[in-house]
Design a protein around this motif. Structure first.
Motif, PDB file in Angstrom:
ATOM      1  N   ASN A 249       0.806  -1.225   0.000  1.00 59.18           N
ATOM      2  CA  ASN A 249       0.000   0.000   0.000  1.00 59.18           C
ATOM      3  C   ASN A 249       0.837   1.272   0.000  1.00 59.18           C
ATOM      4  N   ALA A 250       2.013   1.217  -0.591  1.00 64.80           N
ATOM      5  CA  ALA A 250       2.915   2.378  -0.590  1.00 64.80           C
ATOM      6  C   ALA A 250       2.282   3.608  -1.238  1.00 64.80           C
ATOM      7  N   LEU A 251       1.403   3.394  -2.186  1.00 66.71           N
ATOM      8  CA  LEU A 251       0.793   4.511  -2.915  1.00 66.71           C
ATOM      9  C   LEU A 251      -0.276   5.250  -2.114  1.00 66.71           C
ATOM     10  N   TYR A 252      -0.755   4.643  -1.018  1.00 69.56           N
ATOM     11  CA  TYR A 252      -1.945   5.206  -0.369  1.00 69.56           C
ATOM     12  C   TYR A 252      -1.780   5.382   1.140  1.00 69.56           C
ATOM     13  N   PRO A 253      -0.953   6.341   1.554  1.00 70.70           N
ATOM     14  CA  PRO A 253      -0.961   6.698   2.989  1.00 70.70           C
ATOM     15  C   PRO A 253      -2.260   7.434   3.320  1.00 70.70           C
ATOM     16  N   ASP A 254      -2.485   7.682   4.595  1.00 66.06           N
ATOM     17  CA  ASP A 254      -3.714   8.379   4.975  1.00 66.06           C
ATOM     18  C   ASP A 254      -3.568   9.891   4.799  1.00 66.06           C
ATOM     19  N   LEU A 255      -4.570  10.628   5.264  1.00 66.03           N
ATOM     20  CA  LEU A 255      -4.594  12.083   5.108  1.00 66.03           C
ATOM     21  C   LEU A 255      -3.355  12.763   5.661  1.00 66.03           C
ATOM     22  N   PHE A 264      -5.644  -0.406  15.165  1.00 67.52           N
ATOM     23  CA  PHE A 264      -6.642   0.658  15.142  1.00 67.52           C
ATOM     24  C   PHE A 264      -7.743   0.389  14.115  1.00 67.52           C
ATOM     25  N   THR A 265      -7.399  -0.245  13.009  1.00 70.60           N
ATOM     26  CA  THR A 265      -8.417  -0.483  11.981  1.00 70.60           C
ATOM     27  C   THR A 265      -9.406  -1.571  12.388  1.00 70.60           C
ATOM     28  N   GLN A 266      -8.991  -2.468  13.291  1.00 72.68           N
ATOM     29  CA  GLN A 266      -9.843  -3.611  13.615  1.00 72.68           C
ATOM     30  C   GLN A 266     -11.176  -3.199  14.225  1.00 72.68           C
ATOM     31  N   THR A 267     -11.185  -2.178  15.065  1.00 75.11           N
ATOM     32  CA  THR A 267     -12.420  -1.796  15.759  1.00 75.11           C
ATOM     33  C   THR A 267     -13.497  -1.344  14.778  1.00 75.11           C
ATOM     34  N   SER A 377     -14.909   4.143   2.774  1.00 74.27           N
ATOM     35  CA  SER A 377     -13.806   4.876   2.150  1.00 74.27           C
ATOM     36  C   SER A 377     -13.422   6.141   2.911  1.00 74.27           C
ATOM     37  N   TYR A 378     -14.183   6.510   3.938  1.00 76.14           N
ATOM     38  CA  TYR A 378     -13.878   7.714   4.714  1.00 76.14           C
ATOM     39  C   TYR A 378     -12.606   7.488   5.518  1.00 76.14           C
ATOM     40  N   ASP A 379     -11.645   8.381   5.384  1.00 73.45           N
ATOM     41  CA  ASP A 379     -10.335   8.194   5.999  1.00 73.45           C
ATOM     42  C   ASP A 379     -10.371   8.523   7.487  1.00 73.45           C
ATOM     43  N   ASP A 380     -10.977   7.623   8.229  1.00 71.62           N
ATOM     44  CA  ASP A 380     -11.037   7.733   9.682  1.00 71.62           C
ATOM     45  C   ASP A 380     -11.198   6.327  10.250  1.00 71.62           C
ATOM     46  N   LYS A 466     -12.737  16.934   8.786  1.00 70.29           N
ATOM     47  CA  LYS A 466     -11.690  16.130   8.192  1.00 70.29           C
ATOM     48  C   LYS A 466     -11.481  14.900   9.062  1.00 70.29           C
ATOM     49  N   GLY A 467     -11.329  13.738   8.442  1.00 71.20           N
ATOM     50  CA  GLY A 467     -11.183  12.509   9.193  1.00 71.20           C
ATOM     51  C   GLY A 467      -9.908  12.471  10.014  1.00 71.20           C
ATOM     52  N   ASN A 468      -9.855  11.519  10.934  1.00 73.83           N
ATOM     53  CA  ASN A 468      -8.686  11.354  11.790  1.00 73.83           C
ATOM     54  C   ASN A 468      -7.596  10.507  11.150  1.00 73.83           C
ATOM     55  N   GLY A 469      -7.829  10.034   9.935  1.00 72.81           N
ATOM     56  CA  GLY A 469      -6.823   9.239   9.253  1.00 72.81           C
ATOM     57  C   GLY A 469      -6.814   7.793   9.734  1.00 72.81           C
ATOM     58  N   GLY A 470      -5.766   7.086   9.366  1.00 74.59           N
ATOM     59  CA  GLY A 470      -5.623   5.694   9.752  1.00 74.59           C
ATOM     60  C   GLY A 470      -6.390   4.731   8.868  1.00 74.59           C
ATOM     61  N   TRP A 471      -7.003   5.248   7.782  1.00 70.56           N
ATOM     62  CA  TRP A 471      -7.869   4.427   6.944  1.00 70.56           C
ATOM     63  C   TRP A 471      -7.616   4.737   5.467  1.00 70.56           C
ATOM     64  N   GLY A 472      -6.335   4.792   5.103  1.00 71.52           N
ATOM     65  CA  GLY A 472      -6.003   5.075   3.714  1.00 71.52           C
ATOM     66  C   GLY A 472      -5.738   3.833   2.891  1.00 71.52           C
TER      67      GLY A 472
END
Length: 488
Positions: A249-255, A264-267, A377-380, A466-472
């Protein structure tokens, strides 16, 4: 002077006017004083963090195990008492030894002492995966023979469980004391397979129980997605360096330029999976039209939470026709039940305020599910922020909540995803919640005869955030969307 000497002063008759004025003044003063004393007494009785309760804190809000047990009926102590599997094995061995000794004398004792028991060994990943598949396929509803099948309009309570068994014990105790709990179905949704937690849940005997297991957990995928793949990009690596190393996923970091963290993504994944599972996949809920109430392992409920939830549902049409979420929990520091025990307010659903102990029905869920693309798809990495994004950006009928001002769901967790205290096993918050509910119970502030809508304080218009990120990571987007695919 002569004129004055010639006048005769005639005294006025005593009509008692001055005496009556004095009496009225005294009566008014006494009445005002009595009102002040009454108000002070009410304040001291019904606000559990006032000065009176602070003085009583050492004795009343004692957070020792014995003090907390004393607030729980003896019949429910079994849910608070840990039972280690190794201890159970030892007890079984002792019982067998004693039995053999009684029947065979010394020879029996000698023979018994040669018996050995293998210590408990937790299951490995392969066995855990097999058990998860078995549970999810069986969909076994415990205690259905005792309490009957689920009614279409009954309340379903879905509890998201991770590993904090101590808090879960207290949640179960609070549920056991709630009126009409026997009419509900408890669904425990696990993202960690643990035999001790399973034993605790399967010990419940006061209502119907069903366990479901999130199948894409870090526990079952420790070295591969959705766990941590060895080739995943480190969180803080720069994108340029990530492209050079060709990490996942090198092309898609988060915000904020960061890469995925599985813990963090599991929850968010788990919340979305369990909602889809409950509404769209389970056989027991196929025709259910009632409310689904969402709780977590570190929540605690008041004994009238179902009573109040039903009252709110009944009054929705006339008090708040636009409300499609009912919320029983708030994050207040103090709880004044004398003032707010029967009051509700309505406002747009706010993720940071109304994400605890909230309920909605299948109609609301269908609207949310149609907006899966927005959620996934929301980056949070927070499910509740993502849900608010869905409300603001996708839903025609926004999420609008009716909220109790005197909460019936409390947060007792000292530690979690966002908070880490020094003592994660502290019982201080549990003791305080027990204390405030005891005061409310003794002062007859629970089970109100009616509820009353109050006008909320002036609210600022909720801005698009703006989202909190962690979901890119696109893998998270795809997994999330796959959870909405029909399976029945």
């Amino acid at each position: 002077m002569s004129k004055m000497r010639g006048r005769v002063l005639i005294p006025l008759p005593n009509t008692g006017a001055m005496g009556r004025k004095r009496n009225n003044f005294y009566m008014r003063s006494i009445f005002i004083l009595a009102l002040c004393i009454f108000g002070l007494l009410q304040y001291h009785n019904f606000n559990y963090l006032d000065s009176r309760d602070a003085m009583m804190g050492d004795s009343v809000t004692n957070d020792s195990v014995d003090a907390i047990l004393s607030m729980v009926p003896a019949t429910l102590h079994k849910y608070l008492t840990p039972h280690s599997r190794n201890h159970s094995t030892s007890a079984a061995a002792l019982a067998l030894n004693a039995s053999n000794s009684a029947g065979s004398g010394t020879a029996g004792l000698s023979a018994a002492t040669t018996i050995s028991f293998d210590p408990y060994r937790p299951p490995n990943i392969t066995e855990i995966k097999r058990q998860i598949i078995r549970y999810n396929e069986m969909q076994l509803v415990l205690n259905e023979d005792t309490f009957g099948p689920l009614q279409n309009d009954s309340v379903i309570i879905v509890i998201q469980v991770h590993t904090r068994i101590n808090y879960l014990r207290h949640l179960i105790v609070s549920l056991a004391q709630a009126r009409d709990i026997s009419k509900t179905l408890l669904i425990f949704s696990h993202d960690y397979y643990d035999d001790d937690i399973n034993d605790l849940v399967q010990q419940i005997d006061f209502c119907k129980v069903l366990q479901i297991f999130y199948p894409h957990s870090i526990q079952t995928h420790p070295h591969e997605y959705p766990g941590v793949d060895p080739n995943d990009c480190p969180r803080n690596i720069k994108k340029e360096q990530a492209l050079i190393t060709n990490c996942n996923n090198a092309l898609y970091p988060d915000l904020y330029g960061h890469y995925r963290e599985a813990k963090f993504t599991q929850t968010k994944h788990h919340w979305w999976w369990k909602a889809n599972r409950v509404f769209n996949e389970l056989e027991v809920t196929r025709f259910h039209t009632g409310l689904v109430l969402f709780l977590e392992e570190d929540h605690y409920v008041a004994e009238d939470f179902l009573y109040l939830l039903a009252m709110m549902q009944q009054r929705t049409k006339d008090l708040c026709p636009q409300c499609n979420i009912l919320s029983l929990g708030t994050y207040l520091k103090t709880f004044n039940y004398y003032t707010y025990h029967s009051k509700v307010e309505a406002m747009p659903w706010i993720s940071s305020k109304h994400n605890m102990g909230f309920a909605f029905n299948r109609t609301t869920w269908r609207s949310i599910r149609r907006c899966a693309q927005h959620f996934c798809s929301y980056d949070d990495y927070n499910w509740d922020w993502s849900l608010q994004h869905v409300s603001q950006q996708c839903l025609q009928r926004k999420l609008h909540a009716m909220i109790v001002k005197g909460p019936r769901v409390f947060h007792i967790g000292e530690c979690g995803v966002h908070h880490k205290n020094k003592n994660c096993e502290s019982n201080q918050v549990i003791s305080k919640v027990q204390h405030v509910l005891r005061i409310a119970r003794n002062s007859h502030q629970l089970f109100p005869r009616s509820i009353m809508m109050t006008v909320p304080s002036l609210l600022k218009k909720s801005k698009l955030r703006k989202g909190n990120g962690g979901w890119g990571d696109l893998r998270d987007h795809e997994l999330c969307m796959n959870m909405t695919l029909p399976t029945r």
